[in-house]
Design an enzyme around this catalytic site. Structure first.
Site, PDB file in Angstrom:
ATOM      1  CD  GLU A  69      31.909  45.170  31.188  1.00 57.67           C
ATOM      2  OE1 GLU A  69      32.124  44.238  30.403  1.00 57.67           O
ATOM      3  OE2 GLU A  69      32.644  46.158  31.292  1.00 57.67           O
ATOM      4  CB  SER A 117      36.635  43.554  24.585  1.00 52.79           C
ATOM      5  OG  SER A 117      36.606  44.781  25.210  1.00 52.79           O
ATOM      6  CE1 TYR A 130      31.735  39.545  41.233  1.00 54.05           C
ATOM      7  CE2 TYR A 130      29.838  39.573  39.788  1.00 54.05           C
ATOM      8  CZ  TYR A 130      30.361  39.567  41.049  1.00 54.05           C
ATOM      9  OH  TYR A 130      29.535  39.589  42.122  1.00 54.05           O
ATOM     10  CE  LYS A 190      39.423  36.502  44.482  1.00 56.17           C
ATOM     11  NZ  LYS A 190      40.836  36.565  44.310  1.00 56.17           N
TER      12      LYS A 190
END
Lengths: 44, 378, 531
Positions: free
Chosen positions: C260, C175, C262, C336
């Site tokens: 995590e 990652s 998000y 959003k």
């Protein structure tokens, strides 16, 4: 020859490659900092 | 017992028929909302829960309504022409500020409730220490010198393959926690092994019990009754099998219960002084083993390879000198899942289970361990 | 021998330089499209693997009693299901999308560090092979939940825990490398004229996500390293008996764990912000506020972790702070949703499969957001915590949120990637089938949670029987729907109606406006001019 050709490319110029490396090094430092900080938080 | 003579298909048929009749009775609950509480703080929580819920419903109606409106009226198949607006600072500010105000509206009552919820100490009249142990609860009445362990009832253990019709399946214990109504009870939580969480929805108490730390919480029960709950924090294999039962009784009944509990303890102490026969010890040991040891070491003593050692053929058990065997049960083994049982079982029970392990489960050492030996080992 | 000639030869070679043949193409590839494809397939395989474990869970919970599996095995299923879905299905899928899309969206020929890109991917199959192998070890695989709280995972963990730790380390390294690559690509490989505030929101959200990743993956690595030393080298970070603190583990874990979540949803926001304007035929409303909202969410995500720990006995002041900070996150998240809805308002909407999944996302993610707001209110959270209400909440945001956005992204960009349109009828069936099933699956879990059913239990008391049965039926139907999706994916790759270069009438962005469908192996060998 080919190398020189690449050097002139927008994406593969020496300057751009150097910048990529600077970005990598800076972010690896962030990673290391957070890793070490975790141990300090865990009261090493 | 009258059914033992039935042929197998016959009994299966009967059981099937019985479950068919009992099914509607146990299958009628479609509870949708939060359990209503019998404590004042629980009622506050319920009110807060409903407040936030209705606020969400309100926002949902507006947002989903606007969305549905666009979907129905602003569709290409209806000939809608796209507008071109794509920015408005005013609108953005409005839908930042309005939610903020709504949040403040939630935060104010939530703050008050939280402060009340966390105040377990003020005016507490009774203190009960709750210890989470894999996979049972131990209750200690701090001012009364009463302490006992509460296990999942055998009635639930017996029907795990087919529990339909078993009342309070997985929510029944051998010894419930008894508390008086209308008195503020303070609970102190801690754990002997991993993290557990003591949760009784109707009391609105859920608190982690953590090894090495003490948490507190409180309840003021206003209605007599039986309130059931479960461990809420994953604590290993039998996390789903360590229920909680609280009997809330009147103060007079509570006093009576305290007296009978103390008499019981005295009787147990005198039993520990006696010499016990091998037969009695093994018989009692089997019960103790099933309730306390079989979850890890298996009903037959086979254990779980790689996780929990087998009892059958164990070197510690089969050593003619029982001292190591006594030590591991009394004191546990540090750094492993093997708990210390000196706080959970009395001398007779430990002696019985040791004798059982030495003379059953495929072992035959042939000796008995007397309660006195356990008393000396403590 | 003039420079002129060399130039032409080199250039010709470049244009005809396609992928190598055979299996080695995939092992040695440094091409962002190939690596993107590998990531996406890995994540699909992991989705089916994690899904199979979910089926075992739903089967055991179909009725009260222990019929199919033992409690210890059940715990391994819930643990592995969580780990595989989070680290194996959702995260690699978004990295795969980033690989495919980021270079095409910013006008770059490839990622900034193509060889490291290959390495980032090829670590993962080994990591998951190690993780999966623990299931066959003596004592079983990890059975302490995907949150692996100490001391259940340290003193009381099975022997295979060390393999689990190693697998987590590998995933973390993958990652971190992937994130640095994405950051370097976005910061340094944009075509001339592609300023930061012209970047598509998917690129923006991924840039922010990558920063979240490089900040929290090392924290996760630190946590598992401390576990390892606690288990084998005599330290007591998390062991109270040695002066450590088991609650400290939870603080460290959730310092990773909350960002995590998000990490798994910000790229989804980017996908939805691309799809909604296309099918509303109207520019995204409030582009810059979307960027600022994403950044606010990311910053806030570092400051709210202990809302997972309201029952651990934190001081009241701490609980109050974490409650306020947590409910504050609903402000930028709300912005959003409002922006997406306003983008649709007075648009000219059509409802192809990607749009259906995007609309499903907006509705159901918002439902997950509502339950999230409820969970954020600390005093009541003490009653929701560790119940099926929480399970319902995070499956609404992760399945109908993150996973739906990934499926939407597939339908939206697959015609560009392969040059083939997917079958619209099958796509619509997939959407309605999934959406009905997923709500039958997860909505009743709100009810059993509120009624008092704890999570992670293999068996339950009889009052929860009905809703669990309904939930299981929904689960099996949802599982089958994703097998159907696999069929659609293969069918689309193998053939289909030829897609136009623009694919969608309302599509915008370099990948639709400047590149053919399918795009050449190297997207932009010459940097495009962005106006």
């Amino acid at each position: 020859m080919q190398q020189r050709q690449h050097d002139e490319d927008y994406f593969t110029s020496v300057e751009r490659r150097r910048r990529t490396w600077r970005i990598v090094v800076a972010h690896v430092l962030i990673v290391v900092t957070f890793f070490v900080a975790t141990f300090l938080w865990g009261k090493f | 017992m009258r059914f033992t003579k039935l042929t197998k298909p016959g009994s299966v048929f009967l059981a099937g028929l019985a479950s068919l009749f009992t099914m509607p009775a146990v299958h009628a609950e479609y509870a949708l909302n939060m359990t209503e509480s019998v404590t004042p703080i629980g009622r506050q929580l319920y009110g807060l829960h409903m407040l936030v819920f209705w606020i969400c419903v309100g926002i949902g109606v507006v947002v989903f309504g606007a969305m549905a409106w666009s979907i129905i009226y602003h569709r290409k198949s209806k000939g809608a022409q796209p507008a071109n607006f794509h920015e408005s600072t005013t609108v953005e500010i409005i839908w930042t500020i309005v939610p903020l105000l709504i949040l403040i509206g939630i935060a104010i009552p939530a703050t008050g409730t939280l402060i009340d919820l966390e105040d377990a100490k003020t005016d507490a009249e009774i203190t009960v220490q709750v210890t989470g142990i894999q996979w049972k609860w131990k209750y200690t009445y701090v001012d009364e010198d009463i302490s006992f362990v509460s296990n999942l009832a055998q009635s639930s253990r017996d029907v795990m393959k087919d529990p339909i019709g078993n009342e309070n399946y997985l929510l029944e214990v051998d010894e419930p926690l008894v508390l008086p109504v209308n008195k503020k009870v303070r609970f102190l939580f801690h754990s002997d092994d991993v993290i557990h969480a003591w949760w009784v929805p109707e009391l609105a108490v859920k608190q982690d019990s953590i090894p090495g730390f003490i948490n507190d919480s409180w309840a003021l029960i206003e209605e007599p009754g039986t309130y059931r709950g479960q461990c809420a924090e994953l604590c290993g294999k039998d996390h789903g099998f360590m229920p909680i039962v609280v009997e809330a009784v009147s103060e007079a009944e509570y006093e009576q219960w305290l007296v009978s509990k103390k008499e019981e303890a005295a009787a147990a102490a005198s039993a520990a002084e006696q010499e016990w026969s091998m037969q009695d010890l093994v018989a009692r040991g089997e019960e103790v083993y099933k309730a306390n040891c079989s979850a890890c070491h298996g009903v037959t003593g086979a254990g779980i390879p790689g996780a929990f050692p087998a009892m059958t053929g164990s070197a510690i058990i089969n050593d003619p000198d029982p001292s190591a065997h006594i030590d591991i049960v009394v004191n546990g083994k540090a750094g492993t899942a093997m708990a210390s049982y000196k706080g959970q079982l009395n001398d007779v029970d430990i002696a019985a289970v040791l004798t059982y392990e030495r003379n059953a489960l495929g072992n035959s050492v042939g000796d008995t361990i007397q309660p006195v030996a356990i008393k000396n080992a403590r | 021998m003039s420079t002129e000639i060399t130039h032409d030869t080199a250039h010709d070679e470049h244009d005809h330089h396609g992928p190598a043949k055979g299996l080695m193409r995939w092992v040695t590839t440094t091409n962002h499209k190939d690596i993107g494809t590998l990531y996406l397939w890995l994540s699909f395989i992991m989705l089916l693997y994690g899904g199979a474990m979910a089926m075992v869970i739903r089967l055991e919970l179909f009725q009260p009693g222990l019929q199919f599996v033992e409690p210890h095995f059940f715990n391994q299923m819930t643990t592995m299901h969580g780990l595989v879905m989070v680290f194996g299905a959702i995260m690699p899928a978004f990295v795969g999308l980033a690989n495919w899309l980021v270079p095409m969206m910013i006008g770059a020929p490839d990622m900034a560090l193509p060889r490291m890109n290959n390495w980032s991917f090829w670590i993962l199959p080994f990591a998951f092979a190690i993780l999966a192998s623990t299931s066959f070890m003596e004592g079983g695989g990890p059975a302490f939940g995907w949150t692996f709280y100490a001391p259940l995972s340290t003193t009381y963990g099975p022997d295979s825990t060390d393999f689990f730790i190693f697998a987590v380390h590998l995933m973390g390294i993958s990652s971190v490398m992937g994130s640095i690559n994405i950051i370097a690509t976005i910061l340094n490989m944009r075509a001339p004229g592609m300023t930061l505030m012209k970047m598509p929101l998917f690129v923006w959200t991924w840039l922010i996500t990558a920063y979240l990743l490089i900040a929290v993956m090392p924290v996760l690595a630190g946590a598992v390293t401390m576990m390892l030393t606690d288990r084998h080298f005599g330290t007591s970070f998390f062991d109270a008996a040695g002066g450590g603190d088991p609650v400290m583990f939870q603080h460290i874990f959730w310092f990773f764990g909350h960002p995590e979540v998000y990490i798994m949803i910000l790229p989804a926001f980017g996908v939805i912000s691309a799809i909604v304007p296309t099918f509303a035929r109207k520019p995204l409303f409030g582009y810059s506020s979307m960027v600022y909202a994403s950044a606010s969410i990311a910053i806030l995500s570092f400051m709210v972790w202990a809302h997972h720990m309201f029952t651990t006995g934190m001081p009241v002041a701490g609980e109050l702070y974490f409650m306020y900070a947590t409910i504050l996150i609903s402000v930028p998240t709300g912005v959003k949703v409002f922006n997406w809805v306003t983008t649709m308002w007075k648009g000219s909407m059509t409802f192809e499969t990607p749009m259906l999944f995007a609309l499903g996302f907006i509705v159901m993610f918002t439902i997950g957001g509502f339950s999230g707001l409820m969970l954020g209110v600390a005093p009541v959270d003490t009653q929701y915590h560790d119940t099926y209400f929480v399970v319902a909440h995070f499956h609404y945001v992760l399945v109908t949120g993150a996973l739906y956005s990934i499926i939407a992204a597939f339908y939206y960009w697959v015609p560009k990637w392969t040059g083939h349109m997917y079958d619209e009828t099958l796509g619509k069936i997939h959407f309605w089938w999934s959406t009905i099933a997923v709500n039958v699956l997860f909505f009743p879990q709100h009810f059993v949670g509120l009624a008092g059913m704890p999570r992670r239990i293999p068996d339950y008391s009889l009052q929860f029987a009905e809703f669990n049965q309904i939930s299981s039926i929904g689960g099996f139907a949802f599982g089958l729907a994703q097998i159907f999706f696999l069929y659609i994916v293969i069918k689309t790759i193998k053939g289909g109606v030829k897609a136009t270069d623009k694919v969608w009438e309302g599509a915008t962005g370099l990948e639709f406006e400047e590149l053919p469908s399918p795009p050449p192996y190297h997207s932009f060998t010459q940097a495009p001019q962005v106006k």
